[in-house]
Every structure is written in structure tokens, then in C-alpha cells.
Write an enzyme that holds these catalytic residues in place. Structure first.
Site, PDB file in Angstrom:
ATOM      1  N   ARG A  54     106.002  54.088  20.401  1.00 42.53           N
ATOM      2  CA  ARG A  54     104.705  53.620  20.946  1.00 42.53           C
ATOM      3  C   ARG A  54     103.770  53.885  20.032  1.00 42.53           C
ATOM      4  O   ARG A  54     102.741  53.459  20.004  1.00 42.53           O
ATOM      5  CB  ARG A  54     104.764  54.093  22.223  1.00 42.53           C
ATOM      6  CG  ARG A  54     103.594  52.949  22.947  1.00 42.53           C
ATOM      7  CD  ARG A  54     103.660  53.615  24.725  1.00 42.53           C
ATOM      8  NE  ARG A  54     103.305  54.843  24.738  1.00 42.53           N
ATOM      9  CZ  ARG A  54     104.264  55.897  25.501  1.00 42.53           C
ATOM     10  NH1 ARG A  54     105.227  55.594  25.981  1.00 42.53           N
ATOM     11  NH2 ARG A  54     103.546  56.912  25.749  1.00 42.53           N
ATOM     12  N   TYR A 106      84.098  34.196  24.753  1.00 35.11           N
ATOM     13  CA  TYR A 106      85.804  34.084  25.363  1.00 35.11           C
ATOM     14  C   TYR A 106      85.641  34.390  26.849  1.00 35.11           C
ATOM     15  O   TYR A 106      85.429  35.404  27.084  1.00 35.11           O
ATOM     16  CB  TYR A 106      86.643  34.893  24.467  1.00 35.11           C
ATOM     17  CG  TYR A 106      88.001  34.566  24.859  1.00 35.11           C
ATOM     18  CD1 TYR A 106      88.489  33.112  24.758  1.00 35.11           C
ATOM     19  CD2 TYR A 106      88.711  35.721  25.022  1.00 35.11           C
ATOM     20  CE1 TYR A 106      89.832  33.055  25.236  1.00 35.11           C
ATOM     21  CE2 TYR A 106      90.190  35.151  25.503  1.00 35.11           C
ATOM     22  CZ  TYR A 106      90.537  34.123  25.768  1.00 35.11           C
ATOM     23  OH  TYR A 106      91.749  33.509  26.115  1.00 35.11           O
ATOM     24  N   ASP A 174      82.769  40.621  17.653  1.00 34.06           N
ATOM     25  CA  ASP A 174      84.190  39.940  17.704  1.00 34.06           C
ATOM     26  C   ASP A 174      84.257  39.115  16.469  1.00 34.06           C
ATOM     27  O   ASP A 174      83.255  38.140  16.403  1.00 34.06           O
ATOM     28  CB  ASP A 174      84.246  39.333  18.988  1.00 34.06           C
ATOM     29  CG  ASP A 174      85.433  38.585  19.145  1.00 34.06           C
ATOM     30  OD1 ASP A 174      86.164  38.144  18.121  1.00 34.06           O
ATOM     31  OD2 ASP A 174      86.162  38.393  20.170  1.00 34.06           O
ATOM     32  N   LYS A 199      94.419  34.164  15.933  1.00 36.75           N
ATOM     33  CA  LYS A 199      93.827  32.986  15.243  1.00 36.75           C
ATOM     34  C   LYS A 199      93.951  32.737  14.070  1.00 36.75           C
ATOM     35  O   LYS A 199      94.966  32.836  13.536  1.00 36.75           O
ATOM     36  CB  LYS A 199      92.313  32.757  15.881  1.00 36.75           C
ATOM     37  CG  LYS A 199      92.186  33.341  17.150  1.00 36.75           C
ATOM     38  CD  LYS A 199      92.769  32.515  18.415  1.00 36.75           C
ATOM     39  CE  LYS A 199      92.416  33.163  19.683  1.00 36.75           C
ATOM     40  NZ  LYS A 199      93.322  32.211  20.635  1.00 36.75           N
TER      41      LYS A 199
HETATM   42  C1  LIG Z   1      86.762  34.868  20.377  1.00 37.31           C
HETATM   43  C2  LIG Z   1      87.893  35.513  20.928  1.00 37.31           C
HETATM   44  N1  LIG Z   1      88.179  36.714  21.119  1.00 37.31           N
HETATM   45  C3  LIG Z   1      89.240  37.249  21.693  1.00 37.31           C
HETATM   46  C4  LIG Z   1      90.346  36.324  22.202  1.00 37.31           C
HETATM   47  C5  LIG Z   1      91.532  36.885  22.929  1.00 37.31           C
HETATM   48  O1  LIG Z   1      92.636  36.855  21.896  1.00 37.31           O
HETATM   49  P1  LIG Z   1      94.140  36.766  22.476  1.00 37.31           P
HETATM   50  O2  LIG Z   1      94.279  35.534  22.941  1.00 37.31           O
HETATM   51  O3  LIG Z   1      94.816  37.268  21.019  1.00 37.31           O
HETATM   52  O4  LIG Z   1      94.360  37.943  23.509  1.00 37.31           O
HETATM   53  C6  LIG Z   1      90.042  34.989  21.993  1.00 37.31           C
HETATM   54  C7  LIG Z   1      91.314  34.133  22.191  1.00 37.31           C
HETATM   55  O5  LIG Z   1      90.792  32.790  22.262  1.00 37.31           O
HETATM   56  C8  LIG Z   1      88.951  34.748  21.301  1.00 37.31           C
HETATM   57  O6  LIG Z   1      88.546  33.339  20.994  1.00 37.31           O
END
Ligand SMILES: Cc1ncc(COP(=O)(O)O)c(C=O)c1O
Length: 373
Positions: A54, A106, A174, A199
Site C-alpha cells: 500500500r 467536473y 486540474d 484521459k
Molecule cells: C477535469 C477532470 N478532472 C477529474 C476527473 C476525474 O477523473 P477520474 O474519472 O479518473 O476519476 C475528470 C473525469 O472526467 C475530469 O474530466
């Protein structure tokens, strides 16, 4: 040792996080699958770098070295982007703190803020990505998403970082949509980068991953502690797949950007396509800030087809566009965001360009639009 500079994007991606070459060993060592590791009976856990899976995994550490090199900080990977974002928020915020979050980012982050953060006494201010940002005095953390998902607005990171620093607040960016090749928030003055590696970063639609990167030893120690205590780690195989995929990031992004640019040119001339957004389009309101702070444009664009049926007819008619959420993968995908509860109109589509040949993709999308009527 040659004195040739080897720091362009493609070279950096191919080499990021790889160990020194050792004859007889692979370029990227295979995944290490281990829960416990052998301990030195006398020294215990202090006697070796790995004690328990972990906290310790060499495959994960190589991936962290790679992402850290690209972001320009130290990195901790977590089990998904959402694990990284919530881990960061919970590591940094305490009851009584104020956090600024994107009103148009998001949706799961907003849900976490209203359902969990507000419940433990954190004051949450939702601010649109383009602002206006409130007076930041008394704010502990400003968290932005730029370009924002799904609306693709951008915020001037340098200017906001200066305001946050003057107010004693931390700034987190982000970087999911841009990736570290598209934008380096730590160099623009942000304290933290957080992202979904699910992504474009890994880009093969086959794993979930998140990370936090920073130059702050204290914040990284807090995130590491949070990850150890919650167990929000990616498995060794996913970490290895992610590292393998990272090597082609420069190539994949180059094609995705080329495809986005060509599609935007075609879509701009379509009478039934409205609200076209792409930060790389000179007519786009995000363009001036985007070109000033971004190193390359994403393969994601958005537009409106008027209603849900027309979107369904468009995707159904397209051979190269799959109906799917997420973005940044090898295959072109379209997502009607209202179906997930985003505050977007019924015909709003987020289109993520894959790495198909540009001519094929543009022809396919144009034909599907004609078929959709
Ligand atoms: C801008 C953004 N941040 C965070 C996330 C969350 O990522 P995850 O789906 O890998 O948990 C997403 C998911 O679509 C996103 O578009």
C-alpha cells in the site's frame, strides 16, 4: 556524454522515469506484483525500500518519477483522478477553511464539495472558471480547472497564482484536459497540479489513474499520508500500463490537436452547429489566455446540435465517432453531457478527437452531420 539538448517533448516522454540502462534488463521494468515484501529480520521495514504494497511499489515509483519530470515537481499517483482531487482537498482543508472551486468544472468535484466538504464545516465558494474571482483573503485553497470540462473556458493561471500568493492561499490546477505537455501549471506559479491520468495522459481508455504534483514537501507528505491511510493506490499493472502509454503522449497529442483543429474549421461552416468552442480557435473567447499560457491545444472541443435526438442521429451515423464519456483516448468519442447531469443544453456535445487520420475523421464527421439532418 553528448552535450546535445534532449529536452523536447517527444524525447522527454520516451525517456521519462526510465531507470539507468543495465545490460540484460528491459527498458521499462515489468510490473512488480507484491503485497508484503521480504523484510530484513534485524532492520525491519527500515532495512529496504519496500515493506508493504500500500505504501511501497517500485512500478508506481517509476511512474511517479515520469509524471513528476513532465510536470516539473514531485508526484504521487492515486487510483483515479477523483481519488487524487478528493485526496488533495481532504489533505489540505480543515473545518472552518474556505475553498474556491469551479462552478463549471467536473461535476463529481462539485458533488463531493456539497455532500462531504460542506458537511465537515468547510466553506465552499463556486466560481466560474472565467471569474470574477472574489477577494481571496481568508481562503485556504483556490482550485481551478483549465481548460474547464466540459465548457472549455480557461483562466489566467499566472495572474490567479499572484493573487492567491498575496492572500496566503494555495492554488491548485486540474491539468487533466491540457496534460503536462499542454501546460505546466507549477511553472506558471501554481502550488499544486492535480489531474485524471485516465484521459489523454495515458490515452488508451483502459485504466483509471490520478495524480497530485507539487514542489511543496509538506503538501506531498500530507497527500502521501492520505493515500496510505485510505489505500487509494493504483495497482502495479495499471501503473505499468500508464507508464508504457506515457511514452507516446507527444505523438498522440500531436494528432489529436491536428484533428481538433481540422474539425473546428469544418464545423465552423456548418449552419446547424452552434456554440462551437475550442481554446485554439482565434475567434474563441478563451484564445488569448490559452495561447499565452498553454504549450499546445487539447484534442477536445464542444458544440451544440440543438437537441438530444439530433446528437443521437449524428453519433449513430458516424463510423469513427463512438458514444462514450471520458476523453483524450485513441478513438474519437462524443458525449452528450446533459445525460450525466451537467448544466448544459440538451444538444451540447463534448467531442474528443482520437488519433484517426485527419482526412478520414473530417469526412466522417461531415457525413454524419449531413445524415443527422
Ligand atoms: C477535469 C477532470 N478532472 C477529474 C476527473 C476525474 O477523473 P477520474 O474519472 O479518473 O476519476 C475528470 C473525469 O472526467 C475530469 O474530466
Amino acid at each position: 556524454m553528448s552535450d546535445v539538448t534532449a529536452d523536447r517533448d517527444g524525447t522527454r516522454c520516451v525517456r521519462a522515469g526510465l531507470p539507468e540502462a543495465v545490460p540484460g534488463e528491459p527498458f521499462l521494468p515489468g510490473p512488480v506484483f507484491a503485497a508484503p515484501y521480504h523484510l530484513d529480520p534485524w532492520a525491519g521495514p527500515a532495512g529496504a525500500p519496500n515493506g508493504y504494497g500500500r505504501s511501497d511499489n517500485p512500478t508506481r515509483r517509476l511512474l511517479e518519477a515520469a509524471i513528476g519530470e513532465l510536470e516539473g515537481g514531485d508526484c504521487r499517483v492515486l487510483s483515479s483522478g477523483q481519488a487524487a482531487i478528493t485526496g488533495l482537498l481532504m489533505s489540505v482543508l480543515r473545518p472552518g477553511d474556505t475553498v474556491v472551486l469551479p462552478a463549471d468544472g467536473y461535476f463529481s468535484v462539485r458533488a463531493f464539495a456539497t455532500e462531504t466538504l460542506a458537511g465537515i464545516g468547510v466553506r465552499v465558494l463556486f466560481v466560474p472558471t472565467v471569474g470574477p474571482y472574489p477577494d481571496l483573503s481568508g481562503v485556504r485553497l483556490v482550485f481551478v480547472e483549465t481548460p474547464a470540462n466540459p465548457g472549455l473556458d480557461v483562466v489566467d493561471v499566472r495572474a490567479l497564482a499572484a493573487r492567491a500568493r498575496a492572500a496566503g492561499a494555495l492554488l491548485a490546477v486540474d491539468n487533466t484536459t491540457a496534460t503536462p505537455l499542454g501546460q505546466r501549471p507549477l511553472e506558471l506559479g501554481a502550488d499544486l497540479v492535480v489531474a485524471s491520468g485516465t484521459k489523454a495522459l495515458t490515452g488508451h481508455s483502459d485504466l483509471l489513474l490520478g495524480y497530485v504534483a507539487s514542489r511543496s514537501v509538506e503538501v506531498l507528505a500530507a497527500v502521501t499520508g492520505w493515500r496510505d491511510h485510505t489505500g487509494a493506490i493504483p495497482g502495479a499493472f495499471d501503473a505499468w500500463l500508464a507508464h508504457r502509454s506515457l511514452a507516446t503522449l507527444d505523438l498522440r497529442l500531436a494528432r489529436q490537436t491536428e484533428n481538433a483543429s481540422a474539425l473546428v474549421r469544418m464545423l465552423a461552416g456548418q449552419p446547424r452547429v452552434t456554440g462551437l468552442r475550442w481554446p485554439g480557435r482565434p475567434e474563441d473567447p478563451a484564445y488569448p489566455v490559452a495561447v499565452a499560457q498553454m504549450r499546445r491545444m487539447p484534442g477536445v472541443l464542444s458544440f451544440d446540435l440543438g437537441d438530444a435526438d439530433r446528437v443521437a442521429r449524428f453519433v449513430d451515423a458516424a463510423r469513427l465517432v463512438a458514444a462514450a464519456t471520458s476523453f483524450g483516448g485513441l478513438h474519437t468519442t462524443a458525449d452528450r453531457r446533459a445525460q450525466w447531469g451537467d448544466d448544459t443544453s440538451p444538444g451540447f456535445v463534448r467531442l474528443s478527437c482520437g488519433v484517426e487520420d485527419t482526412t478520414d475523421l473530417v469526412a466522417d464527421v461531415a457525413a454524419a452531420l449531413r445524415a443527422a439532418g
